[in-house]
Design a protein around this motif. Structure first.
Motif, PDB file in Angstrom:
ATOM      1  N   PRO A  12       0.807  -1.225   0.000  1.00 51.33           N
ATOM      2  CA  PRO A  12       0.000   0.000   0.000  1.00 51.33           C
ATOM      3  C   PRO A  12       0.843   1.279   0.000  1.00 51.33           C
ATOM      4  CG  PRO A  12      -0.774  -1.512   1.693  1.00 51.33           C
ATOM      5  CD  PRO A  12       0.488  -2.084   1.123  1.00 51.33           C
ATOM      6  N   LEU A  13       1.987   1.241   0.650  1.00 50.57           N
ATOM      7  CA  LEU A  13       2.852   2.418   0.654  1.00 50.57           C
ATOM      8  C   LEU A  13       3.390   2.685  -0.754  1.00 50.57           C
ATOM      9  CD1 LEU A  13       4.109   4.593   2.416  1.00 50.57           C
ATOM     10  CD2 LEU A  13       6.024   3.053   2.823  1.00 50.57           C
ATOM     11  N   CYS A  18       3.182   6.033  -5.648  1.00 50.35           N
ATOM     12  CA  CYS A  18       2.886   6.143  -7.081  1.00 50.35           C
ATOM     13  C   CYS A  18       1.779   7.168  -7.328  1.00 50.35           C
ATOM     14  CB  CYS A  18       2.487   4.781  -7.648  1.00 50.35           C
ATOM     15  SG  CYS A  18       3.875   3.653  -7.806  1.00 50.35           S
ATOM     16  N   GLY A  19       0.776   7.197  -6.471  1.00 46.05           N
ATOM     17  CA  GLY A  19      -0.292   8.184  -6.600  1.00 46.05           C
ATOM     18  C   GLY A  19       0.224   9.599  -6.406  1.00 46.05           C
ATOM     19  N   LEU A  20       1.094   9.786  -5.415  1.00 46.74           N
ATOM     20  CA  LEU A  20       1.682  11.114  -5.202  1.00 46.74           C
ATOM     21  C   LEU A  20       2.576  11.512  -6.373  1.00 46.74           C
ATOM     22  CD1 LEU A  20       2.619  11.067  -1.415  1.00 46.74           C
ATOM     23  CD2 LEU A  20       0.787  12.324  -2.527  1.00 46.74           C
ATOM     24  N   GLY A  24       2.353  14.787  -8.662  1.00 49.86           N
ATOM     25  CA  GLY A  24       3.531  15.628  -8.842  1.00 49.86           C
ATOM     26  C   GLY A  24       3.891  15.814 -10.301  1.00 49.86           C
ATOM     27  N   LEU A  25       3.717  14.756 -11.105  1.00 48.88           N
ATOM     28  CA  LEU A  25       3.990  14.886 -12.535  1.00 48.88           C
ATOM     29  C   LEU A  25       3.003  15.838 -13.193  1.00 48.88           C
ATOM     30  CD1 LEU A  25       4.889  11.218 -13.480  1.00 48.88           C
ATOM     31  CD2 LEU A  25       6.412  13.196 -13.491  1.00 48.88           C
ATOM     32  N   ALA A  26       1.757  15.809 -12.741  1.00 47.57           N
ATOM     33  CA  ALA A  26       0.772  16.755 -13.273  1.00 47.57           C
ATOM     34  C   ALA A  26       1.166  18.183 -12.914  1.00 47.57           C
ATOM     35  CB  ALA A  26      -0.623  16.423 -12.736  1.00 47.57           C
ATOM     36  N   ARG A  27       1.628  18.381 -11.702  1.00 47.28           N
ATOM     37  CA  ARG A  27       2.052  19.721 -11.275  1.00 47.28           C
ATOM     38  C   ARG A  27       3.300  20.166 -12.033  1.00 47.28           C
ATOM     39  NH1 ARG A  27      -0.113  24.188  -9.450  1.00 47.28           N
ATOM     40  NH2 ARG A  27       1.288  25.331  -8.123  1.00 47.28           N
ATOM     41  N   LEU A  53      10.005   9.798  -6.603  1.00 45.65           N
ATOM     42  CA  LEU A  53       8.901   9.206  -5.847  1.00 45.65           C
ATOM     43  C   LEU A  53       8.277   8.041  -6.604  1.00 45.65           C
ATOM     44  CD1 LEU A  53       7.725   9.854  -3.098  1.00 45.65           C
ATOM     45  CD2 LEU A  53       6.021  11.246  -4.212  1.00 45.65           C
ATOM     46  N   ALA A  54       8.161   8.165  -7.920  1.00 48.24           N
ATOM     47  CA  ALA A  54       7.620   7.077  -8.734  1.00 48.24           C
ATOM     48  C   ALA A  54       8.545   5.861  -8.695  1.00 48.24           C
ATOM     49  CB  ALA A  54       7.418   7.538 -10.170  1.00 48.24           C
ATOM     50  N   GLY A  55       9.843   6.100  -8.738  1.00 49.73           N
ATOM     51  CA  GLY A  55      10.799   4.992  -8.659  1.00 49.73           C
ATOM     52  C   GLY A  55      10.725   4.257  -7.334  1.00 49.73           C
ATOM     53  N   ILE A  56      10.611   5.008  -6.256  1.00 50.35           N
ATOM     54  CA  ILE A  56      10.489   4.391  -4.931  1.00 50.35           C
ATOM     55  C   ILE A  56       9.188   3.615  -4.835  1.00 50.35           C
ATOM     56  CG2 ILE A  56      10.206   4.885  -2.467  1.00 50.35           C
ATOM     57  CD1 ILE A  56      12.093   7.296  -2.896  1.00 50.35           C
ATOM     58  N   GLY A  57       8.097   4.212  -5.318  1.00 49.17           N
ATOM     59  CA  GLY A  57       6.793   3.533  -5.273  1.00 49.17           C
ATOM     60  C   GLY A  57       6.779   2.264  -6.085  1.00 49.17           C
TER      61      GLY A  57
END
Length: 68
Positions: A12-13, A18-20, A24-27, A53-57
């Motif tokens: 879940p983390l 990945c959601g964050l 962030g990519l949209a921003r 963050l995407a890589g960690i997710g």
């Protein structure tokens, strides 16, 4: 009776990260295409942070799937 069935679970983390990252990519997209495509340092920082963050997710999600 057999033991519990092993089901593949995504961490879940990892999904949260990945959601964050998507937000962030949209921003980052908004920062990078604003003002006719003149990319500032803030936009590049958002992009770099979102990719990290995407890589960690994705790493956490894949680890959760491999463990199951």
């Amino acid at each position: 009776m057999a033991g519990p069935a092993h089901r593949r679970r995504i961490d879940p983390l990892g999904l949260w990260f990945c959601g964050l990252a998507v937000l962030g990519l949209a921003r980052a997209w908004l920062y990078l295409v604003r003002d006719g495509g003149t990319a500032g340092a803030v936009g590049w920082a958002w992009l770099a942070g979102s990719l990290l963050l995407a890589g960690i997710g994705l790493g956490l999600a894949c680890r959760g799937l491999a463990r199951a």
